[in-house]
Enzyme design. Structure first.
Site, PDB file in Angstrom:
ATOM      1  N   ASN A 142      53.951 -53.444  18.848  1.00 34.87           N
ATOM      2  CA  ASN A 142      53.090 -52.449  17.797  1.00 34.87           C
ATOM      3  C   ASN A 142      53.657 -54.301  16.811  1.00 34.87           C
ATOM      4  O   ASN A 142      55.174 -54.948  15.931  1.00 34.87           O
ATOM      5  CB  ASN A 142      54.896 -51.335  17.006  1.00 34.87           C
ATOM      6  N   LYS A 184      53.070 -54.533  13.200  1.00 30.70           N
ATOM      7  CA  LYS A 184      53.315 -54.150  12.011  1.00 30.70           C
ATOM      8  C   LYS A 184      52.183 -55.290  11.367  1.00 30.70           C
ATOM      9  O   LYS A 184      51.006 -55.540  11.491  1.00 30.70           O
ATOM     10  CB  LYS A 184      55.014 -54.858  11.921  1.00 30.70           C
ATOM     11  N   HIS A 217      56.246 -44.029  12.070  1.00 32.87           N
ATOM     12  CA  HIS A 217      57.283 -45.337  12.648  1.00 32.87           C
ATOM     13  C   HIS A 217      57.990 -44.672  11.684  1.00 32.87           C
ATOM     14  O   HIS A 217      57.852 -44.815   9.898  1.00 32.87           O
ATOM     15  CB  HIS A 217      56.103 -46.338  12.703  1.00 32.87           C
ATOM     16  N   GLU A 271      59.552 -47.603   9.660  1.00 36.27           N
ATOM     17  CA  GLU A 271      59.023 -47.755   8.695  1.00 36.27           C
ATOM     18  C   GLU A 271      57.780 -46.961   7.630  1.00 36.27           C
ATOM     19  O   GLU A 271      58.370 -47.198   6.027  1.00 36.27           O
ATOM     20  CB  GLU A 271      58.824 -49.138   8.727  1.00 36.27           C
ATOM     21  N   GLU A 306      62.849 -44.103  19.195  1.00 40.04           N
ATOM     22  CA  GLU A 306      63.248 -45.447  18.223  1.00 40.04           C
ATOM     23  C   GLU A 306      64.252 -45.390  17.799  1.00 40.04           C
ATOM     24  O   GLU A 306      64.245 -44.600  16.566  1.00 40.04           O
ATOM     25  CB  GLU A 306      61.861 -46.295  17.169  1.00 40.04           C
ATOM     26  N   GLY A 321      64.168 -53.322  14.473  1.00 44.93           N
ATOM     27  CA  GLY A 321      63.738 -55.378  13.820  1.00 44.93           C
ATOM     28  C   GLY A 321      65.126 -55.375  13.666  1.00 44.93           C
ATOM     29  O   GLY A 321      65.780 -56.374  13.120  1.00 44.93           O
ATOM     30  N   SER A 365      64.638 -53.245  19.442  1.00 49.74           N
ATOM     31  CA  SER A 365      64.513 -54.871  19.995  1.00 49.74           C
ATOM     32  C   SER A 365      64.512 -54.557  21.398  1.00 49.74           C
ATOM     33  O   SER A 365      64.854 -55.370  22.288  1.00 49.74           O
ATOM     34  CB  SER A 365      66.065 -55.077  19.713  1.00 49.74           C
TER      35      SER A 365
HETATM   36  C1  PEP Z   1      58.977 -51.050  16.446  1.00 55.80           C
HETATM   37  O1  PEP Z   1      57.899 -51.949  15.564  1.00 55.80           O
HETATM   38  O2  PEP Z   1      58.521 -50.288  16.636  1.00 55.80           O
HETATM   39  C2  PEP Z   1      60.434 -52.313  17.152  1.00 55.80           C
HETATM   40  C3  PEP Z   1      60.863 -51.050  18.184  1.00 55.80           C
HETATM   41  O3  PEP Z   1      60.033 -52.714  16.617  1.00 55.80           O
HETATM   42  P1  PEP Z   1      61.577 -54.283  17.300  1.00 55.80           P
HETATM   43  O4  PEP Z   1      61.196 -54.737  19.077  1.00 55.80           O
HETATM   44  O5  PEP Z   1      61.495 -55.454  16.528  1.00 55.80           O
HETATM   45  O6  PEP Z   1      63.148 -53.356  17.270  1.00 55.80           O
END
Ligand code: PEP
Length: 255
Positions: free
Chosen positions: A13, A15, A99, A101, A171, A177, A217
């Site tokens: 992803n 972003k 997501h 975000e 998630e 992040g 992460s």
């Molecule tokens: C994501 O954007 O879905 C995500 C898991 O980001 P990160 O791997 O940077 O934590």
């Protein structure tokens, strides 16, 4: 069906990162690094403006392209929005929905997640539906209740045969992040709650067949341990999907 027969999907992803030119260069570099690694599906979910370059660069490779959001109406007066039919016509096969975000900054709700999921699967896209608890919700002991609620809301009115086009990404919001990864056991447990919700809605066979990713992460160092867990069928990867070397290590861990 069990982990051995479920589809493993490693999805990046991006972003709000990468220009179209950077997209072409990235995929040209990544493609030979992941060529022939067909133990998992490899997907890059990219910003709308990068889709044309991504689809072109991924032609003839084992990399599939996804978008990061989709509107739930087919067409009409929705300035700034993109429909599932438009994405499909551009060669997009996957789309990230709900997501954290988008839930946090753009007013996404469980209802709109459900509408987007239905729009995506009805247009023939594979939806990567994100669910996850905040740290506060976890500390209050609501993780299972919340994950089951979000999963069931997202899948409302989905037909059983459409489940093949749905991936659920667990998630935890506190792990996205932040560099703080859920332990492999926490990831396995969260994914298990999601699978249990699918079982309560669609039955055991459907729950055993559905792909449930972990995201938060995941990186080159921790991917192998996370992906070894029985309920973890792949990853949704943010930061580490922006580096070809790191992303390739994660793909390798999923073989
Ligand atoms: C994501 O954007 O879905 C995500 C898991 O980001 P990160 O791997 O940077 O934590």
């Amino acid at each position: 069906m069990n982990k051995a027969t479920r589809k493993t999907v490693i999805a990046g992803n991006w972003k709000m990162n990468m220009t179209p030119a950077e997209t072409t260069a990235f995929i040209n570099e990544l493609a030979p690094m992941v060529a022939g690694k067909d133990g998992c599906d490899i997907v890059l979910c990219v910003p709308f403006v990068d889709i044309a370059n991504a689809v072109e660069a991924a032609k003839g490779t084992n990399i599939k392209i996804g978008a990061e959001n989709v509107h739930f109406k087919e067409s009409g007066a929705y300035t700034g929005e993109i429909s599932a039919k438009m994405l499909n016509a551009c060669g997009v096969e996957y789309v990230v929905i709900g997501h954290s975000e988008r839930r946090q900054y753009f007013g996404e709700t469980d209802q709109t997640v459900n509408l987007r999921t239905l729009a995506a699967v009805n247009a023939g896209l594979t939806a990567i539906v994100c669910v996850g608890e905040t740290l506060e919700q976890r500390e209050l002991g609501y993780t299972e209740t919340l994950l089951k609620y979000q999963t069931k809301m997202a899948l409302t009115n989905v037909k059983p045969e459409q489940l093949a086009n749905i991936i659920i990404a667990y998630e935890p919001v506190w792990a996205i992040g932040t560099g703080v990864t859920a332990t492999a056991d926490q990831a396995d447990e969260g994914n298990g709650f999601v699978r249990a919700a699918v079982e309560e809605m669609f039955g055991k066979a459907a729950a055993e067949a559905v792909t449930v990713q972990y995201g938060g992460s995941m990186n080159a160092k921790n991917a192998a341990e996370l992906l070894s867990k029985v309920n973890v069928d792949g990853g949704l990867i943010g930061g580490a999907s922006l580096k070809t070397a790191d992303f390739t290590v994660i793909v390798d861990a999923a073989q």
